[in-house]
Design an enzyme around this catalytic site. Sequence first.
Site, PDB file in Angstrom:
ATOM      1  N   LYS A 286      -3.620   1.633   0.567  1.00 24.41           N
ATOM      2  CA  LYS A 286      -5.002   1.296   0.945  1.00 24.41           C
ATOM      3  C   LYS A 286      -5.308  -0.127   0.483  1.00 24.41           C
ATOM      4  CE  LYS A 286      -8.754   3.337  -1.083  1.00 24.41           C
ATOM      5  NZ  LYS A 286      -9.409   2.166  -1.712  1.00 24.41           N
TER       6      LYS A 286
ATOM      7  N   GLU B 131      -8.519  -3.234   0.521  1.00 21.23           N
ATOM      8  CA  GLU B 131      -9.946  -3.523   0.716  1.00 21.23           C
ATOM      9  C   GLU B 131     -10.112  -4.750   1.607  1.00 21.23           C
ATOM     10  OE1 GLU B 131     -11.922  -3.966  -3.056  1.00 21.23           O
ATOM     11  OE2 GLU B 131     -11.202  -2.037  -3.807  1.00 21.23           O
TER      12      GLU B 131
ATOM     13  N   GLU C 257     -17.436   2.861   1.612  1.00 23.45           N
ATOM     14  CA  GLU C 257     -18.003   3.055   0.283  1.00 23.45           C
ATOM     15  C   GLU C 257     -19.420   2.514   0.187  1.00 23.45           C
ATOM     16  OE1 GLU C 257     -15.412   2.127  -2.981  1.00 23.45           O
ATOM     17  OE2 GLU C 257     -17.025   2.121  -4.436  1.00 23.45           O
TER      18      GLU C 257
END
Length: 271
Positions: A120, A122, A189
């Site tokens: 993952k 960002e 998020e």
Amino acid sequence: MSVNKVIKRITTSIIRDMKNRGEKISMLTSYDYSTARILDDAGVDILLVGDSAANVFAGFETTLPITLDNMIYHASAVARAAKRSMVIADLPFGEYQGATEDAYKAAVRMMKESGVHAIKLEGGTEIIDNIKKIVQSGIPVCGHLGLTPQSIYKFGDFGVRAKEDAEAAKLKEDALALQEAGCFAVVLEKIPAALAGEVSKMLDIPTIGIGAGNLCDGQVLVVNDMLGITQEFKPKFLRQYLNLNEEINKAVKQYVADVKAQKYPNESEQY
Ligand SMILES: Nc1nc(=O)c2c([nH]1)NC[C@@H]1CN(c3ccc(C(=O)N[C@@H](CCC(=O)O)C(=O)O)cc3)CN21
Ligand SMILES: CC(C)C(=O)C(=O)O
Ligand SMILES: [Mg+2]
């Protein structure tokens, strides 16, 4: 004999099917073998080896200090524990935002040395070329938009993201770019629930929310938070399913008292 011959491993195509069927995807973080064993047995779909290990495991204030070697160590422990769950590992700050070659090498190191099933990253359009290169090499990539803690010093706070139209439009553009680049899922998020719902509807790939409402295709929480091990962290989106901090405190107090009173060990607990 491999357990996978009996118990089917959750894969990127299975979680895509879950979205299509409307079955919500469950994800929790995990940083160590023993905890990961429990979570895998309990039926969590995805274990995320989050760089939140910097906070909850190592005690740093931000996620920035954790290294690729640190993350590989945590990720390998979780990967050894997961029989059924899919395991995703965060690449840490500084390992994938620069040259594509460097990002690719970091992703390959994580896959080779830890045994996780996906990584993952960002960010959106800024890192899209690096994501494409990693995906093209056969590594499944999960995106992460909204509150991206590796950029905390750019934003300055942990507030809700994309409340304004311009930032919401940029987030949608980023989400489409991640899907186009071949990401198999995207974490959203701390953004408004309505925006997360729109993005989830717009994308073919699953969205996994944290503080992003119940219209996402899945949910993720930091396991130490939901079990009540973390003490100071109580954002509005967090549901604490256990107060393990209190339980551990009680047990440890009893142990200390028993040692002091020479009640532990007893006759049957010695040789
Ligand atoms: N223990 C832990 N849990 C997490 O969910 C988590 C981490 N660490 N570390 C990495 C990121 C950072 N994340 C965060 C950090 C802060 C808030 C948050 O809501 N903080 C404040 C509000 C701050 C504000 O509104 O300005 C709070 O209410 O605690 C949410 C997610 C999620 N991740
Ligand atoms: C909060 C989740 C999504 C994460 O990235 C982490 O735990 O590091
Ligand atoms: Mg993270």
